[in-house]
Design a protein around this motif. Structure first.
Motif, PDB file in Angstrom:
ATOM      1  N   GLY A  82    -140.364  -5.256 -39.604  1.00 60.82           N
ATOM      2  CA  GLY A  82    -140.248  -6.654 -40.002  1.00 60.82           C
ATOM      3  C   GLY A  82    -138.810  -7.116 -40.101  1.00 60.82           C
ATOM      4  O   GLY A  82    -138.496  -8.292 -39.889  1.00 60.82           O
ATOM      5  N   GLU A  83    -137.901  -6.190 -40.420  1.00 63.64           N
ATOM      6  CA  GLU A  83    -136.487  -6.554 -40.569  1.00 63.64           C
ATOM      7  C   GLU A  83    -135.838  -6.897 -39.229  1.00 63.64           C
ATOM      8  O   GLU A  83    -134.943  -7.736 -39.158  1.00 63.64           O
ATOM      9  CB  GLU A  83    -135.708  -5.401 -41.216  1.00 63.64           C
ATOM     10  N   MET A  84    -136.275  -6.220 -38.163  1.00 63.62           N
ATOM     11  CA  MET A  84    -135.735  -6.461 -36.822  1.00 63.62           C
ATOM     12  C   MET A  84    -136.888  -6.420 -35.837  1.00 63.62           C
ATOM     13  O   MET A  84    -137.229  -5.381 -35.286  1.00 63.62           O
ATOM     14  CB  MET A  84    -134.669  -5.413 -36.474  1.00 63.62           C
ATOM     15  N   THR A  85    -137.512  -7.570 -35.644  1.00 61.47           N
ATOM     16  CA  THR A  85    -138.690  -7.656 -34.796  1.00 61.47           C
ATOM     17  C   THR A  85    -138.311  -7.631 -33.320  1.00 61.47           C
ATOM     18  O   THR A  85    -137.152  -7.828 -32.945  1.00 61.47           O
ATOM     19  CB  THR A  85    -139.464  -8.945 -35.084  1.00 61.47           C
ATOM     20  N   HIS A  86    -139.284  -7.415 -32.486  1.00 64.54           N
ATOM     21  CA  HIS A  86    -139.068  -7.479 -31.039  1.00 64.54           C
ATOM     22  C   HIS A  86    -138.561  -8.861 -30.634  1.00 64.54           C
ATOM     23  O   HIS A  86    -137.695  -8.988 -29.763  1.00 64.54           O
ATOM     24  CB  HIS A  86    -140.365  -7.170 -30.295  1.00 64.54           C
ATOM     25  N   GLU A  87    -139.119  -9.888 -31.251  1.00 65.46           N
ATOM     26  CA  GLU A  87    -138.695 -11.260 -30.944  1.00 65.46           C
ATOM     27  C   GLU A  87    -137.207 -11.457 -31.231  1.00 65.46           C
ATOM     28  O   GLU A  87    -136.492 -12.082 -30.441  1.00 65.46           O
ATOM     29  CB  GLU A  87    -139.525 -12.255 -31.760  1.00 65.46           C
ATOM     30  N   GLU A  88    -136.746 -10.918 -32.355  1.00 67.83           N
ATOM     31  CA  GLU A  88    -135.339 -11.065 -32.705  1.00 67.83           C
ATOM     32  C   GLU A  88    -134.438 -10.267 -31.769  1.00 67.83           C
ATOM     33  O   GLU A  88    -133.366 -10.743 -31.362  1.00 67.83           O
ATOM     34  CB  GLU A  88    -135.105 -10.620 -34.151  1.00 67.83           C
ATOM     35  N   THR A  89    -134.847  -9.071 -31.425  1.00 65.38           N
ATOM     36  CA  THR A  89    -134.076  -8.268 -30.476  1.00 65.38           C
ATOM     37  C   THR A  89    -133.911  -9.013 -29.157  1.00 65.38           C
ATOM     38  O   THR A  89    -132.811  -9.077 -28.587  1.00 65.38           O
ATOM     39  CB  THR A  89    -134.759  -6.913 -30.241  1.00 65.38           C
ATOM     40  N   GLU A 116    -134.880  -1.690 -32.844  1.00 61.60           N
ATOM     41  CA  GLU A 116    -133.433  -1.722 -32.641  1.00 61.60           C
ATOM     42  C   GLU A 116    -132.727  -1.372 -33.945  1.00 61.60           C
ATOM     43  O   GLU A 116    -133.021  -1.946 -34.992  1.00 61.60           O
ATOM     44  CB  GLU A 116    -132.974  -3.098 -32.161  1.00 61.60           C
ATOM     45  N   ALA A 117    -131.793  -0.443 -33.867  1.00 66.28           N
ATOM     46  CA  ALA A 117    -131.062   0.000 -35.054  1.00 66.28           C
ATOM     47  C   ALA A 117    -129.893  -0.938 -35.364  1.00 66.28           C
ATOM     48  O   ALA A 117    -128.740  -0.516 -35.424  1.00 66.28           O
ATOM     49  CB  ALA A 117    -130.569   1.434 -34.855  1.00 66.28           C
TER      50      ALA A 117
END
Length: 335
Positions: free
Chosen positions: A298-305, A121-122
């Protein structure tokens, strides 16, 4: 070394900023542009020096020379566009918000993991050096234990068709609200235990502005206000038990300042002069992930998205803001 060749799906404003950024970024190139209107693709290509122009998204995705696809279509189309890329074996970077709900988001991210193809995700604030530096300061305890975060963000976006239409997953939350939600999640690193909110809808049924209060374990809280009706100060404050941080312009920070004790300024950072647009950092991270065969940054993981989309689902459910393509979404965010 050969340029990392980026194909862009969607020829709108943000896509133009990205293409201009890639033209200035060493070892990158805006190689291909796809629009459902070939004339628009050609106009975009001429303006931003893009080699390949396509009148369909499928043609771009099937171009063997494209190393990464960047999706800049309306929110409603993100998931379908990302699936198309992954099915073709193409790494893909999806403009925020990742999709319109957590169900479609989870489907795409699961496909990415199963196929072992990068999909990110951008959410550019996650990649900005300014925010990375600020998080380091917080981790080092400069303001002590963070207990409250407040922020506002807004612009008058009512003339933008894609944001006024429910069928395009419009509204302030997915376009603007995801910024403060991401900022809070970057700092607290967990989901809220409770959320309360108010929402004002526009005549089309999309959310025009909202106020959100979130509570977290350990007596921590956050609150934010976003609007697509006018521009507030667009600033944030992060409060700790030893000081606080002020951020100017949270979705594209111009500066942040750290205060301790009796409002004593102890540190200030300003936007780097060498920064192109800020979008370059998400592309550098995406390229690095693709090179090593990672499925996420690592900055925007799937979990965070997925976490951010679940929070948005819960808010829309509470407000009764529905999109035609919605499936049932949870009424409550669970820990």
């Amino acid at each position: 070394m050969l340029d990392f060749r980026v194909g862009i799906i969607g020829a709108g404003k943000i896509a133009g900023i990205v293409a201009d950024t890639l033209n200035q970024l060493n070892q990158f190139a805006p190689y291909a542009i796809a629009s459902r209107d070939i004339d628009k693709a050609n106009e975009f290509g001429d303006k931003y020096n893009v080699v390949k122009r396509y009148g369909s998204y499928e043609e771009l995705v099937n171009d063997p020379d494209v190393d990464l696809v960047y999706i800049a279509t309306p929110h409603s189309e993100h998931a379908a566009n990302a699936k198309m890329c992954l099915e073709a074996g193409k790494p893909v970077l999806v403009e925020k918000a990742f999709s319109y709900d957590s169900v479609s988001t989870a489907e795409v991210l699961t496909m990415s993991d199963e196929k072992k193809i990068f999909c990110g995700e951008a959410m550019w604030i996650r990649f900005l050096p300014m925010y990375r530096m600020m998080l380091q300061q917080i981790e080092q305890g400069v303001i002590g234990r963070v207990t409250n975060i407040t922020c506002t963000l807004g612009y008058d976006l009512r003339t933008k068709e894609r944001l006024m239409k429910p069928e395009l997953a419009g509204g302030a939350l997915l376009d603007l609200g995801v910024y403060p939600i991401n900022l809070v999640s970057m700092i607290y690193g967990t989901e809220p235990i409770s959320i309360s909110s108010t929402c004002a809808k526009l005549e089309t049924g999309v959310d025009g502005q909202c106020t959100v209060q979130m509570s977290y374990k350990g007596a921590r809280s956050a609150n934010f206000f976003v609007s697509m009706m006018y521009k507030p100060d667009n600033n944030a404050r992060i409060y700790g038990d030893k000081g606080y941080i002020e951020i100017d312009n949270i979705n594209n920070p111009e500066a942040f300042r750290i205060y301790q004790g009796d409002h004593k300024l102890v540190f200030e950072a300003k936007k780097p002069e060498r920064q192109i647009s800020g979008y370059e950092f998400e592309f550098l991270a995406a390229r690095d992930a693709v090179i090593v065969g990672a499925t996420q940054c690592g900055e925007m993981t799937h979990e965070e998205t997925l976490r951010i989309m679940r929070i948005c689902d819960g808010l829309r459910k509470t407000w009764g803001v529905k999109f035609p393509m919605d499936v049932e979404i949870p009424a409550k965010v669970e820990e």
